[in-house]
Motif scaffolding. Structure first.
Motif, PDB file in Angstrom:
ATOM      1  N   SER A 240      83.351  29.268  -1.363  1.00  0.00           N
ATOM      2  CA  SER A 240      83.310  30.664  -0.932  1.00  0.00           C
ATOM      3  C   SER A 240      82.017  31.332  -1.381  1.00  0.00           C
ATOM      4  O   SER A 240      81.403  32.084  -0.617  1.00  0.00           O
ATOM      5  CB  SER A 240      84.514  31.437  -1.476  1.00  0.00           C
ATOM      6  OG  SER A 240      85.701  31.030  -0.846  1.00  0.00           O
TER       7      SER A 240
ATOM      8  N   ARG B 193      79.270  30.201   0.940  1.00  0.00           N
ATOM      9  CA  ARG B 193      79.366  30.823   2.266  1.00  0.00           C
ATOM     10  C   ARG B 193      79.025  32.301   2.228  1.00  0.00           C
ATOM     11  O   ARG B 193      78.377  32.817   3.131  1.00  0.00           O
ATOM     12  CB  ARG B 193      80.782  30.668   2.829  1.00  0.00           C
ATOM     13  CG  ARG B 193      81.086  29.334   3.437  1.00  0.00           C
ATOM     14  CD  ARG B 193      82.382  29.382   4.236  1.00  0.00           C
ATOM     15  NE  ARG B 193      83.541  29.728   3.440  1.00  0.00           N
ATOM     16  CZ  ARG B 193      84.398  28.864   2.915  1.00  0.00           C
ATOM     17  NH1 ARG B 193      84.213  27.580   3.093  1.00  0.00           N
ATOM     18  NH2 ARG B 193      85.426  29.280   2.224  1.00  0.00           N
ATOM     19  N   LEU B 194      79.480  32.994   1.197  1.00  0.00           N
ATOM     20  CA  LEU B 194      79.362  34.448   1.178  1.00  0.00           C
ATOM     21  C   LEU B 194      78.138  34.977   0.454  1.00  0.00           C
ATOM     22  O   LEU B 194      77.810  36.146   0.584  1.00  0.00           O
ATOM     23  CB  LEU B 194      80.629  35.058   0.563  1.00  0.00           C
ATOM     24  CG  LEU B 194      81.917  34.782   1.345  1.00  0.00           C
ATOM     25  CD1 LEU B 194      83.125  35.269   0.561  1.00  0.00           C
ATOM     26  CD2 LEU B 194      81.862  35.433   2.710  1.00  0.00           C
TER      27      LEU B 194
ATOM     28  N   LEU C  83      70.622  35.741   0.100  1.00  0.00           N
ATOM     29  CA  LEU C  83      71.391  36.650   0.925  1.00  0.00           C
ATOM     30  C   LEU C  83      70.550  37.864   1.292  1.00  0.00           C
ATOM     31  O   LEU C  83      69.937  38.496   0.438  1.00  0.00           O
ATOM     32  CB  LEU C  83      72.638  37.095   0.159  1.00  0.00           C
ATOM     33  CG  LEU C  83      73.641  37.934   0.917  1.00  0.00           C
ATOM     34  CD1 LEU C  83      74.251  37.143   2.057  1.00  0.00           C
ATOM     35  CD2 LEU C  83      74.734  38.392  -0.024  1.00  0.00           C
TER      36      LEU C  83
ATOM     37  N   ARG D  49      72.493  39.146   6.715  1.00  0.00           N
ATOM     38  CA  ARG D  49      73.402  38.005   6.527  1.00  0.00           C
ATOM     39  C   ARG D  49      74.701  38.469   5.884  1.00  0.00           C
ATOM     40  O   ARG D  49      75.775  38.001   6.240  1.00  0.00           O
ATOM     41  CB  ARG D  49      72.754  36.927   5.672  1.00  0.00           C
ATOM     42  CG  ARG D  49      73.656  35.698   5.549  1.00  0.00           C
ATOM     43  CD  ARG D  49      72.879  34.451   5.173  1.00  0.00           C
ATOM     44  NE  ARG D  49      73.724  33.287   5.316  1.00  0.00           N
ATOM     45  CZ  ARG D  49      74.576  32.855   4.392  1.00  0.00           C
ATOM     46  NH1 ARG D  49      74.690  33.495   3.254  1.00  0.00           N
ATOM     47  NH2 ARG D  49      75.319  31.793   4.607  1.00  0.00           N
TER      48      ARG D  49
ATOM     49  N   CYS E  56      78.375  37.934   7.412  1.00  0.00           N
ATOM     50  CA  CYS E  56      79.460  37.337   6.611  1.00  0.00           C
ATOM     51  C   CYS E  56      80.683  38.238   6.613  1.00  0.00           C
ATOM     52  O   CYS E  56      81.816  37.760   6.759  1.00  0.00           O
ATOM     53  CB  CYS E  56      79.003  37.093   5.174  1.00  0.00           C
ATOM     54  SG  CYS E  56      77.898  35.708   4.964  1.00  0.00           S
TER      55      CYS E  56
ATOM     56  N   HIS F 161      82.498  38.074   9.960  1.00  0.00           N
ATOM     57  CA  HIS F 161      83.263  36.825  10.073  1.00  0.00           C
ATOM     58  C   HIS F 161      84.479  36.853   9.151  1.00  0.00           C
ATOM     59  O   HIS F 161      85.562  36.420   9.528  1.00  0.00           O
ATOM     60  CB  HIS F 161      82.379  35.615   9.760  1.00  0.00           C
ATOM     61  CG  HIS F 161      83.135  34.332   9.780  1.00  0.00           C
ATOM     62  ND1 HIS F 161      83.541  33.742  10.944  1.00  0.00           N
ATOM     63  CD2 HIS F 161      83.596  33.551   8.779  1.00  0.00           C
ATOM     64  CE1 HIS F 161      84.224  32.647  10.661  1.00  0.00           C
ATOM     65  NE2 HIS F 161      84.267  32.513   9.350  1.00  0.00           N
ATOM     66  N   TYR F 162      84.290  37.364   7.943  1.00  0.00           N
ATOM     67  CA  TYR F 162      85.378  37.409   6.964  1.00  0.00           C
ATOM     68  C   TYR F 162      86.523  38.260   7.493  1.00  0.00           C
ATOM     69  O   TYR F 162      87.691  37.892   7.370  1.00  0.00           O
ATOM     70  CB  TYR F 162      84.850  37.978   5.642  1.00  0.00           C
ATOM     71  CG  TYR F 162      85.758  37.717   4.465  1.00  0.00           C
ATOM     72  CD1 TYR F 162      85.548  36.612   3.650  1.00  0.00           C
ATOM     73  CD2 TYR F 162      86.813  38.560   4.153  1.00  0.00           C
ATOM     74  CE1 TYR F 162      86.371  36.356   2.554  1.00  0.00           C
ATOM     75  CE2 TYR F 162      87.640  38.313   3.075  1.00  0.00           C
ATOM     76  CZ  TYR F 162      87.411  37.210   2.277  1.00  0.00           C
ATOM     77  OH  TYR F 162      88.227  36.958   1.197  1.00  0.00           O
TER      78      TYR F 162
END
Length: 189
Positions: A69, A72-73, A79, A83, A87, A90-91
């Motif tokens: 996680s 990904r995050l 970051l 981005r 994220c 999408h989350y």
């Protein structure tokens, strides 16, 4: 027959992966050792050559999932604001609501982590704090990063509790829009 070290490692990885999916989809406490091993085609007795207890497996799942996680995050420290916003979109999506097995472990396993022993909770805390710190660097605010992290997890938990897809979408959309206002307000100051 003795197995090679690489075979044992591969089996352990398969067990971790399969158990992670099962835990995020159905809850960790609901599946016994025999069921976890059966899912990868082995007997329950083989479990103990990989983990000393089911608690040790859960600790390994928490570490594995929260590490993923974080990757990904937070983008491994690379970051950007754009981005982060992708994220978050999408989350806070129906795909994430409908497929907990392929998403973040926090909404799926948070309650089980909270009931775990202190070692598991400390491990989870380290990963969660790393994620929060990554977001805080981008957002320029520790408190905003905590608020957004908490709101994302909470929105997903609430959406998964609901039955009606339109109401689920409303929860996600409202949360995403509110987070957007919070981020915009941070830059207006």
């Amino acid at each position: 027959m003795r197995y090679t070290a690489s075979h044992k490692l591969e089996t352990r990885q398969k067990l971790l992966e399969s158990s992670s999916v099962s835990a995020k989809k159905e809850g960790f406490c609901t599946v016994g050792v025999d069921g976890l091993m059966k899912a990868i085609g082995l007997s329950g007795g083989a479990f103990y050559s990989h983990f000393s207890s089911k608690d040790e497996l859960f600790s390994s799942i928490v570490e594995r999932e929260l590490c993923q996680s974080l990757e990904r995050l937070s983008g491994n420290g690379e970051l950007s604001r754009a981005r982060l916003e992708r994220c978050l979109k999408h989350y806070l999506s129906m795909a994430h609501v409908e497929h907990p097995e392929s998403g973040c472990a926090l909404p799926a396993l948070g309650a089980e982590i909270a009931r775990s022993d202190i070692a598991v909770r400390q491990q989870a805390e380290q990963w969660i704090c790393r994620l929060q710190e990554s977001w805080a660097r981008i957002l320029g605010s520790d408190s905003l990063a905590w608020a957004i992290l908490s709101q994302c997890i909470g929105a997903l938990v609430v959406a998964r509790m609901l039955v009606n897809p339109e109401v689920q979408r409303s929860v996600l959309k409202s949360s995403y829009e509110e987070i957007g206002r919070q981020i915009a307000g941070q830059h207006a100051e």
